[in-house]
Design an enzyme around this catalytic site. Structure first.
Site, mmCIF file in Angstrom:
data_model
loop_
_atom_site.group_PDB
_atom_site.id
_atom_site.type_symbol
_atom_site.label_atom_id
_atom_site.label_comp_id
_atom_site.label_asym_id
_atom_site.label_seq_id
_atom_site.Cartn_x
_atom_site.Cartn_y
_atom_site.Cartn_z
ATOM 1 N N THR A 168 21.400 75.312 -74.005
ATOM 2 C CA THR A 168 20.183 74.621 -74.426
ATOM 3 C C THR A 168 19.372 75.544 -75.324
ATOM 4 O OG1 THR A 168 20.111 73.548 -72.254
ATOM 5 C CG2 THR A 168 18.141 73.384 -73.627
ATOM 6 N N ASP A 282 22.731 62.418 -59.100
ATOM 7 C CA ASP A 282 22.564 63.868 -58.946
ATOM 8 C C ASP A 282 21.082 64.229 -58.838
ATOM 9 O OD1 ASP A 282 23.478 66.440 -58.593
ATOM 10 O OD2 ASP A 282 23.558 66.897 -60.730
ATOM 11 N N ASN A 476 1.451 26.115 -58.689
ATOM 12 C CA ASN A 476 1.627 25.504 -57.362
ATOM 13 C C ASN A 476 2.255 26.476 -56.361
ATOM 14 O OD1 ASN A 476 4.265 25.620 -58.163
ATOM 15 N ND2 ASN A 476 4.662 23.416 -58.027
#
Length: 610
Positions: A168, A282, A476
């Site tokens: 990352t 997970d 209703n």
């Protein structure tokens, strides 16, 4: 994959087909213990784990894991040292130690990635056409059809996390409306995709992230890109750290009020995913990130690498998840969205008391505990916590998924509901499943369900009233098929198309030509198994039977009852139904009434031992 953290990976990034979250137990002779375990794998049931698992030597668990061990003390734990390794949950090198209640995971992993190598004893041999090694997958089609213009749109910054399946990094938008904004980019080398299933996992995760949108507690997905060597998944950057880190910073547990604030966010996003037909598979503290360091920062669900689409009537059978959080029915290979709720129950237990409900020194021991053991509510701090908190956790950790609360139901549990009056309850997809069963029931069972619905308490009716209002009944006070379709469309994302939720409406076709008032809706949406799990179930059933005796019970022949149940003439009806009817007056007995409530199928009756 799917995590968007700005901290170095510590064992939770780039999810795999099965995560073994092995605890770290402090040991003065840590190095010696590790060496001994490496030399003798068979002793794992009785020997403490050191810094690396002997079964998975490439795995370095988070140094903070011992905070959740009942035998560990945070004050005595060594200062954590960031590790460059992360949890490679799809690339087991050695087999599970036998005997394991989930030993079939070995072949699942081998089929999935071809990365399980046999050891000297000949275990964990890949099945079928799987191959092992880094050179596998060279003949696979690794073209995803994603955009090829990643470099022209983003300026890549520092790496913030690394896993076995990729890494990352931070990046910035170069142009457009988001120019200068930071994002998280998951970079997945195509060389790591060594099987067709691994490729499909990446494709499905992107599809799920793209399809799910519009929830405040869901990580924002921007786009996916690829080039010849890599796949890039661009998502929101969450810099507040993992929920796990917050738990540790609080000394291992939350107050009840603070735990509620976290769990409300988790339940909301999971209920949203379940309505869309997505099961995460997970859920754990590492897969929830805070957007910022602020104490009241929103929490975001991340890491959909193990997630899948699931039809309302479908059961999944592949074993995925993280050992401490995996539901019993996952190990039994038959599960649906209820498995996520179990994982939330484990998180709730940890938040409230600082320890895991199911603990063992080995992964096979964890599985046994999940299948056999009951969580303890006798140890500190449970005696000092509210009865509502304990009831909440117990109803999430029911081993029978039919008796477990749904995520939407958990949001109206008294422990959660008493926190705020502004909580919006999401539409619960399980309501449609229950309505389907009701619409297909015999007239006799419908009468029994109507009697039972009249015994519901105020708390039980609250959930049904909330669900009924979400279907927007007419002036209703009744609903039809159009109301259900409208409610689904109001909350729908593209994920509903993949999970075929709208196709499920065909099973409610009878509502196309008539309407249903609230009283009948309660009978249709009542969950017998959940009521059966309550301490007051006997009272519910007895009261309902008394009402049924007055209004609906009548003399009935066994042949007529068989016809009501849809039994074929070949079924020995006298043998299986004789205890359903009172011999004194020919009316339905209490036992028969309770069995009728459960909707006993002809298949179950046929298979009844004689």
């Amino acid at each position: 994959m799917g995590a968007c953290s700005s901290k170095p990976a510590t064992g939770s990034k780039f999810s795999g087909r099965y995560d073994i979250d092995i605890p770290v137990k402090p040991d003065d002779n840590n190095n010696n213990t590790n060496k001994q375990l490496e030399e003798n794998e068979a002793e794992t049931e009785t020997t403490s784990y050191a810094k690396k698992s002997p079964f998975f030597p490439f795995y370095s668990p988070s140094p903070a894991r011992n905070w959740f061990s009942k035998k560990s003390s945070p004050a005595k734990s060594p200062a954590p040292t960031p590790s460059s390794n992360s949890t490679p949950r799809r690339f087991f090198r050695r087999p599970f130690p036998p005997p394991s209640p989930a030993k079939h995971i070995k072949s699942v992993l081998a089929r999935r990635h071809g990365a399980v190598k046999p050891n000297n004893s000949g275990g964990a041999i890949p099945e079928g056409n799987e191959v092992s090694g880094s050179d596998s997958g060279s003949g696979l089609d690794k073209s995803f059809g994603f955009s090829k213009h990643f470099g022209s749109k983003y300026e890549v910054g520092e790496e913030v996390g690394r896993g076995h399946f990729g890494y990352t990094c931070k990046a910035k938008f170069k142009k457009g409306e988001f120019k200068g904004q930071d994002v998280a980019v998951k970079v997945i080398p195509k060389s790591k995709m060594t099987t067709a299933i691994a490729i499909e996992d990446v494709r499905r995760e992107v599809k799920i992230l793209r399809a799910l949108s519009g929830h405040n507690n869901l990580v924002k997905f921007y786009d996916a890109y690829e080039d010849h060597e890599k796949v890039y998944v661009v998502m929101e950057l969450c810099e507040g750290g993992e929920l796990l880190d917050r738990i540790l910073s609080r000394g291992g547990k939350y107050s009840e009020d603070d735990a509620k604030a976290v769990l409300i966010q988790i339940l909301n996003v999971v209920a949203f995913c379940h309505l869309q037909g997505v099961v995460h598979r997970d859920l754990k503290p590492e897969n929830f990130l805070f957007t910022s360091k602020d104490e009241n920062s929103p929490l975001k669900a991340i890491d959909f690498g193990l997630s899948d689409f699931v039809k309302p009537d479908e059961r999944l059978n592949d074993i995925v998840g993280s050992a401490y959080y995996v539901a019993p029915e996952v190990l039994h290979r038959s599960y649906s969205t209820e498995a996520d709720v179990w994982s939330i129950g484990v998180i709730a237990y940890i938040l409230l008391c600082g320890s895991r409900p199911f603990w063992a020194r080995s992964e096979s021991g964890i599985f046994r505990a999940v299948l056999k053991a009951d969580p303890s509510f006798d140890e500190v701090p449970w005696p000092t916590l509210s009865s509502e908190a304990k009831d909440f956790v117990k109803r999430l950790l029911n081993k029978d998924p039919r008796k477990r609360m749904t995520a939407a139901q958990a949001l109206v549990h008294p422990w959660i509901r008493n926190t705020t009056n502004e909580l919006k309850v999401p539409l619960d997809i399980s309501i449609l499943r229950l309505m389907k069963g009701y619409m297909r029931s015999s007239a006799l069972r419908k009468a029994a369900l109507r009697a039972l619905s009249k015994t519901l308490t105020v708390d039980e009716l609250f959930y049904l009233k909330e669900q009924y209002s979400l279907l927007e009944p007419s002036k209703n006070g009744s609903i039809s098929m159009e109301n259900i379709k409208g409610a689904l469309m109001k909350h729908a994302t593209d994920a509903m198309k993949e999970s075929r939720v709208h196709d499920f409406l065909a099973s409610l076709s009878a509502l196309q030509y008539r309407r249903m008032d609230f009283e009948e809706f309660c009978a249709a949406a009542i969950n017998i198994y959940q009521l059966e799990a309550l301490d007051r179930w006997e009272q519910h059933a007895r009261c309902a039977y008394e009402l049924f005796e007055k209004d609906g019970n009548r003399a009935i022949m066994i042949e007529e009852l068989a016809s009501e149940l849809g039994l074929s003439p070949s079924v020995p009806v006298h043998a299986v139904l004789h205890d359903w009817i009172r011999h004194t007056d020919g009316k339905l007995s209490f036992l028969g009434f309770v069995k009728l409530l459960h909707g006993v199928s002809s298949r179950a009756l046929t298979n009844k031992p004689q």
